[in-house]
Structure formats: structure tokens, C-alpha cells
Design an enzyme around this catalytic site. Sequence first.
Site, PDB file in Angstrom:
ATOM      1  N   GLY A  15      35.922  40.174  38.816  1.00 35.60           N
ATOM      2  CA  GLY A  15      35.096  40.736  39.598  1.00 35.60           C
ATOM      3  C   GLY A  15      34.887  39.413  40.844  1.00 35.60           C
ATOM      4  O   GLY A  15      35.765  38.533  40.950  1.00 35.60           O
ATOM      5  N   ALA A  16      33.424  39.463  41.324  1.00 32.27           N
ATOM      6  CA  ALA A  16      33.151  38.634  42.179  1.00 32.27           C
ATOM      7  C   ALA A  16      33.226  37.168  41.765  1.00 32.27           C
ATOM      8  O   ALA A  16      33.784  36.225  42.248  1.00 32.27           O
ATOM      9  CB  ALA A  16      31.864  38.873  43.051  1.00 32.27           C
ATOM     10  N   THR A  38      39.894  47.845  35.537  1.00 29.76           N
ATOM     11  CA  THR A  38      40.640  48.302  36.574  1.00 29.76           C
ATOM     12  C   THR A  38      42.073  47.423  36.716  1.00 29.76           C
ATOM     13  O   THR A  38      42.137  46.325  37.005  1.00 29.76           O
ATOM     14  CB  THR A  38      39.992  48.806  37.885  1.00 29.76           C
ATOM     15  OG1 THR A  38      38.653  49.249  37.479  1.00 29.76           O
ATOM     16  CG2 THR A  38      40.386  49.590  39.077  1.00 29.76           C
ATOM     17  N   TRP A  87      38.447  42.790  23.967  1.00 26.37           N
ATOM     18  CA  TRP A  87      39.361  41.963  24.725  1.00 26.37           C
ATOM     19  C   TRP A  87      38.992  40.309  23.951  1.00 26.37           C
ATOM     20  O   TRP A  87      40.253  39.676  23.841  1.00 26.37           O
ATOM     21  CB  TRP A  87      39.011  41.401  26.030  1.00 26.37           C
ATOM     22  CG  TRP A  87      39.323  42.596  27.195  1.00 26.37           C
ATOM     23  CD1 TRP A  87      38.498  43.298  27.831  1.00 26.37           C
ATOM     24  CD2 TRP A  87      40.467  42.785  27.677  1.00 26.37           C
ATOM     25  NE1 TRP A  87      39.385  44.280  28.744  1.00 26.37           N
ATOM     26  CE2 TRP A  87      40.728  44.093  28.604  1.00 26.37           C
ATOM     27  CE3 TRP A  87      41.996  42.373  27.145  1.00 26.37           C
ATOM     28  CZ2 TRP A  87      41.848  44.504  28.908  1.00 26.37           C
ATOM     29  CZ3 TRP A  87      43.056  42.848  27.647  1.00 26.37           C
ATOM     30  CH2 TRP A  87      42.946  44.100  28.559  1.00 26.37           C
ATOM     31  N   ALA A 129      28.944  35.482  45.583  1.00 22.17           N
ATOM     32  CA  ALA A 129      30.294  35.936  45.910  1.00 22.17           C
ATOM     33  C   ALA A 129      30.195  37.561  45.725  1.00 22.17           C
ATOM     34  O   ALA A 129      28.960  38.081  44.713  1.00 22.17           O
ATOM     35  CB  ALA A 129      31.356  35.589  45.102  1.00 22.17           C
ATOM     36  N   LYS A 180      17.441  28.695  37.168  1.00 23.61           N
ATOM     37  CA  LYS A 180      18.420  29.472  37.819  1.00 23.61           C
ATOM     38  C   LYS A 180      17.881  30.860  37.531  1.00 23.61           C
ATOM     39  O   LYS A 180      17.909  31.732  38.754  1.00 23.61           O
ATOM     40  CB  LYS A 180      19.828  29.102  37.340  1.00 23.61           C
ATOM     41  CG  LYS A 180      20.613  30.297  38.022  1.00 23.61           C
ATOM     42  CD  LYS A 180      21.031  30.039  39.521  1.00 23.61           C
ATOM     43  CE  LYS A 180      21.720  31.186  40.139  1.00 23.61           C
ATOM     44  NZ  LYS A 180      22.715  32.039  39.588  1.00 23.61           N
ATOM     45  N   ASN A 184      16.256  33.488  40.615  1.00 23.86           N
ATOM     46  CA  ASN A 184      16.966  34.927  40.575  1.00 23.86           C
ATOM     47  C   ASN A 184      15.578  35.909  40.861  1.00 23.86           C
ATOM     48  O   ASN A 184      15.441  36.843  41.340  1.00 23.86           O
ATOM     49  CB  ASN A 184      17.922  35.456  39.633  1.00 23.86           C
ATOM     50  CG  ASN A 184      19.285  34.695  39.633  1.00 23.86           C
ATOM     51  OD1 ASN A 184      19.669  34.089  40.781  1.00 23.86           O
ATOM     52  ND2 ASN A 184      19.807  34.547  38.426  1.00 23.86           N
TER      53      ASN A 184
HETATM   54  N1  LIG Z   1      27.901  37.895  42.332  1.00 22.16           N
HETATM   55  C1  LIG Z   1      27.456  36.746  42.360  1.00 22.16           C
HETATM   56  O1  LIG Z   1      27.122  36.310  43.582  1.00 22.16           O
HETATM   57  C2  LIG Z   1      26.922  36.190  41.262  1.00 22.16           C
HETATM   58  C3  LIG Z   1      26.139  35.002  41.088  1.00 22.16           C
HETATM   59  C4  LIG Z   1      25.675  34.401  39.943  1.00 22.16           C
HETATM   60  C5  LIG Z   1      25.869  34.731  38.738  1.00 22.16           C
HETATM   61  N2  LIG Z   1      26.465  36.113  38.614  1.00 22.16           N
HETATM   62  C6  LIG Z   1      26.740  36.791  37.402  1.00 22.16           C
HETATM   63  O2  LIG Z   1      28.048  36.917  37.043  1.00 22.16           O
HETATM   64  C7  LIG Z   1      28.447  38.025  36.105  1.00 22.16           C
HETATM   65  C8  LIG Z   1      29.413  38.794  36.825  1.00 22.16           C
HETATM   66  O3  LIG Z   1      29.004  39.309  38.091  1.00 22.16           O
HETATM   67  P1  LIG Z   1      29.579  39.939  39.293  1.00 22.16           P
HETATM   68  O4  LIG Z   1      29.062  39.778  40.404  1.00 22.16           O
HETATM   69  O5  LIG Z   1      31.231  38.912  39.280  1.00 22.16           O
HETATM   70  O6  LIG Z   1      30.211  41.167  38.895  1.00 22.16           O
HETATM   71  P2  LIG Z   1      31.409  42.079  39.180  1.00 22.16           P
HETATM   72  O7  LIG Z   1      31.943  41.913  40.692  1.00 22.16           O
HETATM   73  O8  LIG Z   1      31.117  43.573  39.271  1.00 22.16           O
HETATM   74  O9  LIG Z   1      32.636  41.822  38.292  1.00 22.16           O
HETATM   75  C9  LIG Z   1      32.671  42.304  36.842  1.00 22.16           C
HETATM   76  C10 LIG Z   1      33.943  42.531  36.538  1.00 22.16           C
HETATM   77  O10 LIG Z   1      34.076  43.047  35.081  1.00 22.16           O
HETATM   78  C11 LIG Z   1      35.016  44.011  34.916  1.00 22.16           C
HETATM   79  N3  LIG Z   1      34.597  44.783  33.885  1.00 22.16           N
HETATM   80  C12 LIG Z   1      33.744  45.593  33.673  1.00 22.16           C
HETATM   81  N4  LIG Z   1      34.052  46.250  32.356  1.00 22.16           N
HETATM   82  C13 LIG Z   1      35.008  45.546  31.728  1.00 22.16           C
HETATM   83  C14 LIG Z   1      35.560  45.815  30.714  1.00 22.16           C
HETATM   84  N5  LIG Z   1      35.108  46.807  29.767  1.00 22.16           N
HETATM   85  N6  LIG Z   1      36.537  44.946  30.267  1.00 22.16           N
HETATM   86  C15 LIG Z   1      37.142  44.037  31.180  1.00 22.16           C
HETATM   87  N7  LIG Z   1      36.459  43.921  32.388  1.00 22.16           N
HETATM   88  C16 LIG Z   1      35.530  44.870  32.685  1.00 22.16           C
HETATM   89  C17 LIG Z   1      34.883  44.729  36.190  1.00 22.16           C
HETATM   90  O11 LIG Z   1      35.848  45.599  36.456  1.00 22.16           O
HETATM   91  P3  LIG Z   1      35.938  46.848  37.546  1.00 22.16           P
HETATM   92  O12 LIG Z   1      36.433  46.312  38.768  1.00 22.16           O
HETATM   93  O13 LIG Z   1      36.459  47.891  36.908  1.00 22.16           O
HETATM   94  O14 LIG Z   1      34.354  47.072  37.806  1.00 22.16           O
HETATM   95  C18 LIG Z   1      34.900  43.819  37.354  1.00 22.16           C
HETATM   96  O15 LIG Z   1      36.049  43.254  37.543  1.00 22.16           O
HETATM   97  C19 LIG Z   1      26.890  38.799  36.302  1.00 22.16           C
HETATM   98  O16 LIG Z   1      26.232  38.561  35.014  1.00 22.16           O
HETATM   99  C20 LIG Z   1      26.166  38.385  37.313  1.00 22.16           C
HETATM  100  O17 LIG Z   1      25.000  38.332  37.137  1.00 22.16           O
HETATM  101  C21 LIG Z   1      26.937  36.697  39.735  1.00 22.16           C
END
Ligand SMILES: NC(=O)c1ccc[n+]([C@@H]2O[C@H](COP(=O)([O-])OP(=O)(O)OC[C@H]3O[C@@H](n4cnc5c(N)ncnc54)[C@H](OP(=O)(O)O)[C@@H]3O)[C@@H](O)[C@H]2O)c1
Length: 216
Positions: A15-16, A38, A87, A129, A180, A184
Site C-alpha cells: 500500500g502507501a 489485491t 504470508w 504517503a 512518534k 500521531n
Molecule cells: N500512510 C502513511 O502516511 C503512514 C505514515 C506512517 C505510518 N503508517 C503506518 O504504516 C502502516 C501501513 O499503512 P498504509 O497507509 O501503507 O496502509 P495501506 O495503504 O492501506 O496499505 C496496506 C496494504 O496492505 C495490503 N493488505 C491488506 N490485507 C492484506 C493481507 N491479508 N495480505 C497481504 N496484504 C494485505 C493492502 O491491500 P489492498 O490493496 O487490498 O487494500 C495494502 O496494499 C500502518 O500501520 C500505518 O499506520 C502510515
Amino acid sequence: MKMHDNPTIALVGPGAIGATVAASLHEAGRTPALFGRTAHDHLDVRFDGGQIRVPGPVQTNPACIETTFDLVFVAVKTTQIEAASTWLSALCGEKTVICVLQNGVEQKSQFATYVPQHRVLPSVVWFPAQREADASVWLRGKPRLTLPDTRAAQTVVTALRGTRCSVDVTEDFISIAWRKLLQNAVAGLMVLTGRRAGMYSRSDRTPVARVSKGMH
Ligand SMILES: NC(=O)c1ccc[n+]([C@@H]2O[C@H](COP(=O)([O-])OP(=O)(O)OC[C@H]3O[C@@H](n4cnc5c(N)ncnc54)[C@H](OP(=O)(O)O)[C@@H]3O)[C@@H](O)[C@H]2O)c1
């Protein structure tokens, strides 16, 4: 050659955050194998001044995995750990470093049901992201991770050396992870109220933010 000189790399949860780390690795010629929920042919990450396309495919069936990896990044959300745990059994061997790219201070205990805690390497993820409607990712800052100063962390440092994602290590990881998390929590007030950072300049709100950020 020592295992961490040229680790084989997998990424679960593209994901992001996961796609950003994958793009950083790919740009440096260390394209990780991608595993997710996905299916995608590739991942696109765009940022100020450019875009990186990471070749896939994103594999979605753990039963088809035939090899383990030296380093597995896990970037699913906390609520998705249980579903993603299959996984881990498929991709991890006895010496695999499992680097969790998630917010919080409980990464080791949250994964304890699925893998031995000593194999889990937590991280602090510093960059913002977000995913776009077309499943591409908009990287909105300079990618940076902080890891605890352990032997396992050196595998990640090696994997990400010279990439656009910088990595630093610290002996006081838990304090930084808490800091951190509290940042948040403060930012969460903006989300809840739909206001911008200016809201903290109000005299009855400043102390709340200062205490949360450990500045009292
Ligand atoms: N985004 C930010 O700016 C940010 C910043 C700091 C920390 N974080 C932390 O980073 C972590 C990830 O956040 P994110 O924003 O990257 O989330 P995200 O964009 O929703 O990415 C999650 C990914 O995991 C996949 N996924 C879901 N279930 C799964 C499974 N059973 N097996 C394999 N893959 C699976 C999702 O697939 P699908 O495409 O099917 O949904 C998606 O590709 C979180 O803990 C968040 O708090 C995020």
C-alpha cells in the site's frame, strides 16, 4: 558472503508505505518480491519531480510460495495482521528478518502469535504517503525509517543503503516510537475536528499538544 550483504527481499502489503519502500529498493536495483491482498501488475509511486514504476506482479496466494527470504517487510495495517499472517509462514525461514513498517509501540507483541518475537524488527515510519483512487501512491515527503540498533537492523540498513529511503538506528528506540505515536495522537485531533494546525495556538489547546508531545 554474509547473509545480510545482499539480502533477498519480500514485501507484504504494497500500500502507501509498502509501495514507497518497494519503489526505493527497485530504484536501486534491488526489486523486492511483492505479496498482497489485491493483484496488481505493477506499483506506481509518484512524488514531487518524478514517478517510479515497480514491476510486479503482486502475488496473492500464499500457497504458491516456494522460497523463503532473508528480509521480509510487512506494511499491512494493524487490523490486517491476522489475515496477513499466512504470508509470514510462507515467506519466512529460521533466520528471516521481519521488519514491521507500522505505527505504534507494540509491533513485537502484535506479531507474537505468528512469529517468534525476537525475529520481529519494529520501525518508526516518518514519511507521509497516500493511496490514490487508481491504486497508485502519492509520496508526500522524504522517506525515512528509524530502527532499534540491533544486528537484524543491519540487514535493513544494507538493503536500503543508497536508496531514497534513509534509515537510521537508535539505542533508545522505544522513546522515539512513543514520541512518534504521541505526535500521531496530537495530529489526530486535527482529523477529528477537521481543523488545521493553527488550532493548537488556542490557549486552551496548546497545553494538551505540549503534554502529548512530551514538551511539558
Ligand atoms: N500512510 C502513511 O502516511 C503512514 C505514515 C506512517 C505510518 N503508517 C503506518 O504504516 C502502516 C501501513 O499503512 P498504509 O497507509 O501503507 O496502509 P495501506 O495503504 O492501506 O496499505 C496496506 C496494504 O496492505 C495490503 N493488505 C491488506 N490485507 C492484506 C493481507 N491479508 N495480505 C497481504 N496484504 C494485505 C493492502 O491491500 P489492498 O490493496 O487490498 O487494500 C495494502 O496494499 C500502518 O500501520 C500505518 O499506520 C502510515
